[in-house]
Scaffold this motif. Structure first.
Motif, PDB file in Angstrom:
ATOM      1  N   SER A   1       0.813  -1.201   0.000  1.00  0.00           N
ATOM      2  CA  SER A   1       0.000   0.000   0.000  1.00  0.00           C
ATOM      3  C   SER A   1       0.854   1.261   0.000  1.00  0.00           C
ATOM      4  O   SER A   1       0.379   2.329  -0.331  1.00  0.00           O
ATOM      5  N   LYS A   2       2.150   1.142   0.366  1.00  0.00           N
ATOM      6  CA  LYS A   2       3.025   2.306   0.405  1.00  0.00           C
ATOM      7  C   LYS A   2       3.868   2.352  -0.856  1.00  0.00           C
ATOM      8  O   LYS A   2       4.300   1.329  -1.362  1.00  0.00           O
ATOM      9  N   THR A   3       4.115   3.542  -1.339  1.00  0.00           N
ATOM     10  CA  THR A   3       4.952   3.717  -2.507  1.00  0.00           C
ATOM     11  C   THR A   3       6.197   4.498  -2.104  1.00  0.00           C
ATOM     12  O   THR A   3       6.095   5.535  -1.467  1.00  0.00           O
ATOM     13  N   ALA A   4       7.347   3.977  -2.452  1.00  0.00           N
ATOM     14  CA  ALA A   4       8.597   4.666  -2.154  1.00  0.00           C
ATOM     15  C   ALA A   4       8.852   5.707  -3.228  1.00  0.00           C
ATOM     16  O   ALA A   4       8.728   5.429  -4.413  1.00  0.00           O
ATOM     17  N   THR A   5       9.168   6.902  -2.812  1.00  0.00           N
ATOM     18  CA  THR A   5       9.510   7.959  -3.757  1.00  0.00           C
ATOM     19  C   THR A   5      10.904   8.457  -3.433  1.00  0.00           C
ATOM     20  O   THR A   5      11.292   8.498  -2.262  1.00  0.00           O
ATOM     21  N   GLY A   6      11.660   8.843  -4.441  1.00  0.00           N
ATOM     22  CA  GLY A   6      13.009   9.328  -4.216  1.00  0.00           C
ATOM     23  C   GLY A   6      13.917   8.206  -3.762  1.00  0.00           C
ATOM     24  O   GLY A   6      13.732   7.051  -4.090  1.00  0.00           O
ATOM     25  N   PHE A   7      14.897   8.550  -2.956  1.00  0.00           N
ATOM     26  CA  PHE A   7      15.876   7.591  -2.472  1.00  0.00           C
ATOM     27  C   PHE A   7      15.275   6.725  -1.373  1.00  0.00           C
ATOM     28  O   PHE A   7      14.731   7.214  -0.401  1.00  0.00           O
ATOM     29  N   ALA A   8      15.334   5.445  -1.530  1.00  0.00           N
ATOM     30  CA  ALA A   8      14.884   4.513  -0.495  1.00  0.00           C
ATOM     31  C   ALA A   8      15.654   3.214  -0.650  1.00  0.00           C
ATOM     32  O   ALA A   8      15.874   2.750  -1.759  1.00  0.00           O
ATOM     33  N   TYR A   9      16.058   2.634   0.460  1.00  0.00           N
ATOM     34  CA  TYR A   9      16.807   1.393   0.419  1.00  0.00           C
ATOM     35  C   TYR A   9      16.423   0.577   1.635  1.00  0.00           C
ATOM     36  O   TYR A   9      16.203   1.116   2.715  1.00  0.00           O
ATOM     37  N   ALA A  10      16.314  -0.712   1.477  1.00  0.00           N
ATOM     38  CA  ALA A  10      15.923  -1.578   2.584  1.00  0.00           C
ATOM     39  C   ALA A  10      17.088  -1.735   3.555  1.00  0.00           C
ATOM     40  O   ALA A  10      18.227  -1.912   3.130  1.00  0.00           O
ATOM     41  N   PRO A  11      16.823  -1.681   4.852  1.00  0.00           N
ATOM     42  CA  PRO A  11      17.906  -1.899   5.815  1.00  0.00           C
ATOM     43  C   PRO A  11      18.390  -3.340   5.747  1.00  0.00           C
ATOM     44  O   PRO A  11      17.637  -4.235   5.400  1.00  0.00           O
ATOM     45  N   ASN A  12      19.654  -3.561   6.062  1.00  0.00           N
ATOM     46  CA  ASN A  12      20.196  -4.912   6.080  1.00  0.00           C
ATOM     47  C   ASN A  12      21.242  -5.001   7.180  1.00  0.00           C
ATOM     48  O   ASN A  12      21.452  -4.042   7.921  1.00  0.00           O
ATOM     49  N   PHE A  13      21.904  -6.129   7.283  1.00  0.00           N
ATOM     50  CA  PHE A  13      22.860  -6.296   8.373  1.00  0.00           C
ATOM     51  C   PHE A  13      24.001  -5.292   8.299  1.00  0.00           C
ATOM     52  O   PHE A  13      24.525  -4.872   9.328  1.00  0.00           O
ATOM     53  N   ILE A  14      24.390  -4.866   7.104  1.00  0.00           N
ATOM     54  CA  ILE A  14      25.489  -3.909   6.987  1.00  0.00           C
ATOM     55  C   ILE A  14      25.071  -2.547   7.521  1.00  0.00           C
ATOM     56  O   ILE A  14      25.806  -1.922   8.285  1.00  0.00           O
ATOM     57  N   THR A  15      23.873  -2.082   7.152  1.00  0.00           N
ATOM     58  CA  THR A  15      23.430  -0.781   7.669  1.00  0.00           C
ATOM     59  C   THR A  15      23.223  -0.842   9.176  1.00  0.00           C
ATOM     60  O   THR A  15      23.464   0.135   9.877  1.00  0.00           O
ATOM     61  N   LYS A  16      22.795  -2.002   9.695  1.00  0.00           N
ATOM     62  CA  LYS A  16      22.635  -2.145  11.149  1.00  0.00           C
ATOM     63  C   LYS A  16      23.988  -2.070  11.855  1.00  0.00           C
ATOM     64  O   LYS A  16      24.129  -1.418  12.883  1.00  0.00           O
ATOM     65  N   ILE A  17      24.985  -2.736  11.316  1.00  0.00           N
ATOM     66  CA  ILE A  17      26.319  -2.715  11.922  1.00  0.00           C
ATOM     67  C   ILE A  17      26.881  -1.297  11.886  1.00  0.00           C
ATOM     68  O   ILE A  17      27.449  -0.821  12.878  1.00  0.00           O
ATOM     69  N   ILE A  18      26.738  -0.608  10.754  1.00  0.00           N
ATOM     70  CA  ILE A  18      27.249   0.760  10.651  1.00  0.00           C
ATOM     71  C   ILE A  18      26.547   1.662  11.663  1.00  0.00           C
ATOM     72  O   ILE A  18      27.192   2.442  12.366  1.00  0.00           O
ATOM     73  N   GLU A  19      25.229   1.543  11.756  1.00  0.00           N
ATOM     74  CA  GLU A  19      24.482   2.375  12.708  1.00  0.00           C
ATOM     75  C   GLU A  19      24.927   2.102  14.142  1.00  0.00           C
ATOM     76  O   GLU A  19      25.138   3.030  14.920  1.00  0.00           O
TER      77      GLU A  19
ATOM     78  N   SER B   1      24.264   0.401  -6.882  1.00  0.00           N
ATOM     79  CA  SER B   1      23.099   0.800  -6.088  1.00  0.00           C
ATOM     80  C   SER B   1      23.379   0.681  -4.599  1.00  0.00           C
ATOM     81  O   SER B   1      23.090   1.593  -3.828  1.00  0.00           O
ATOM     82  N   PHE B   2      23.938  -0.433  -4.182  1.00  0.00           N
ATOM     83  CA  PHE B   2      24.176  -0.666  -2.766  1.00  0.00           C
ATOM     84  C   PHE B   2      25.192   0.309  -2.194  1.00  0.00           C
ATOM     85  O   PHE B   2      24.956   0.946  -1.165  1.00  0.00           O
ATOM     86  N   ASN B   3      26.347   0.434  -2.833  1.00  0.00           N
ATOM     87  CA  ASN B   3      27.409   1.270  -2.281  1.00  0.00           C
ATOM     88  C   ASN B   3      27.031   2.747  -2.229  1.00  0.00           C
ATOM     89  O   ASN B   3      27.291   3.426  -1.236  1.00  0.00           O
ATOM     90  N   PHE B   4      26.399   3.251  -3.274  1.00  0.00           N
ATOM     91  CA  PHE B   4      25.972   4.647  -3.252  1.00  0.00           C
ATOM     92  C   PHE B   4      24.831   4.846  -2.258  1.00  0.00           C
ATOM     93  O   PHE B   4      24.753   5.870  -1.580  1.00  0.00           O
ATOM     94  N   ALA B   5      23.928   3.862  -2.140  1.00  0.00           N
ATOM     95  CA  ALA B   5      22.799   3.978  -1.209  1.00  0.00           C
ATOM     96  C   ALA B   5      23.272   3.984   0.241  1.00  0.00           C
ATOM     97  O   ALA B   5      22.767   4.769   1.052  1.00  0.00           O
ATOM     98  N   VAL B   6      24.219   3.131   0.588  1.00  0.00           N
ATOM     99  CA  VAL B   6      24.730   3.116   1.958  1.00  0.00           C
ATOM    100  C   VAL B   6      25.405   4.450   2.275  1.00  0.00           C
ATOM    101  O   VAL B   6      25.197   5.024   3.347  1.00  0.00           O
ATOM    102  N   ALA B   7      26.181   4.969   1.346  1.00  0.00           N
ATOM    103  CA  ALA B   7      26.821   6.267   1.573  1.00  0.00           C
ATOM    104  C   ALA B   7      25.777   7.367   1.774  1.00  0.00           C
ATOM    105  O   ALA B   7      25.915   8.215   2.651  1.00  0.00           O
ATOM    106  N   ARG B   8      24.707   7.345   0.977  1.00  0.00           N
ATOM    107  CA  ARG B   8      23.639   8.340   1.130  1.00  0.00           C
ATOM    108  C   ARG B   8      22.878   8.154   2.441  1.00  0.00           C
ATOM    109  O   ARG B   8      22.488   9.117   3.083  1.00  0.00           O
ATOM    110  N   ALA B   9      22.644   6.903   2.840  1.00  0.00           N
ATOM    111  CA  ALA B   9      21.893   6.629   4.066  1.00  0.00           C
ATOM    112  C   ALA B   9      22.618   7.177   5.292  1.00  0.00           C
ATOM    113  O   ALA B   9      21.981   7.533   6.280  1.00  0.00           O
ATOM    114  N   PHE B  10      23.926   7.258   5.227  1.00  0.00           N
ATOM    115  CA  PHE B  10      24.692   7.782   6.352  1.00  0.00           C
ATOM    116  C   PHE B  10      25.292   9.148   6.038  1.00  0.00           C
ATOM    117  O   PHE B  10      26.388   9.480   6.472  1.00  0.00           O
ATOM    118  N   SER B  11      24.552   9.947   5.297  1.00  0.00           N
ATOM    119  CA  SER B  11      25.027  11.281   4.914  1.00  0.00           C
ATOM    120  C   SER B  11      25.215  12.190   6.126  1.00  0.00           C
ATOM    121  O   SER B  11      26.009  13.124   6.079  1.00  0.00           O
TER     122      SER B  11
END
Length: 135
Positions: free
Chosen positions: A2-20, A84-94
């Motif tokens: 029911s939700k639509t992602a607009t713009g930059f969106a990436y699913a969290p994963n174990f790498i983003t959890k470890i970085i956070e 996609s992954f490498n640029f998205a992770v960098a953007r997620a932690f801007s």
């Protein structure tokens, strides 16, 4: 869905959890994968990661990823995922000055060609179209 992602969106994963957990920097632009209950399902692996790093953040510095293609051929689907992954992770932690370095490796100069360099740069720009530029 029911939700639509607009713009930059990436699913969290174990790498983003470890970085956070290591930096204390909350990622931005991640998709909400909480489901109906409003909380993420925690697996045993997630619990191990959480308990091992619940103390204060241990990493200080910018989150830096890289995409190092070799210009001896055209990009394929695996490259597209890596871009996609490498640029998205960098953007997620801007907030932590995240960045992605793209460097054309030259491990086999005899097979490199300017045509491949141009193709790689064009493809990376196309894959990243619509995403905000890095500062």
């Amino acid at each position: 869905l029911s939700k639509t992602a607009t713009g930059f969106a990436y699913a969290p994963n174990f790498i983003t959890k470890i970085i956070e957990q290591s930096t204390g920097i909350a990622p931005v632009g991640l998709l909400d994968v909480t489901g109906g209950s409003g909380s993420l399902a925690v697996t045993d692996a997630d619990a191990d990661i959480t308990t091992s790093s619940e103390s204060s953040p241990s990493f200080v510095g910018p989150i830096t990823t890289r995409f190092p293609p070799e210009p001896n051929g055209y990009l394929h689907l695996g490259h597209a995922k890596a871009v996609s992954f490498n640029f998205a992770v960098a953007r997620a932690f801007s907030a932590g000055k995240g960045r992605c370095h793209m460097r054309l490796d030259d491990t086999n100069p005899t097979k490199e060609d300017e045509e491949y360099v141009k193709s790689i740069l064009e493809d990376v720009r196309w894959i990243q179209r619509g995403c905000p530029p890095f500062d």
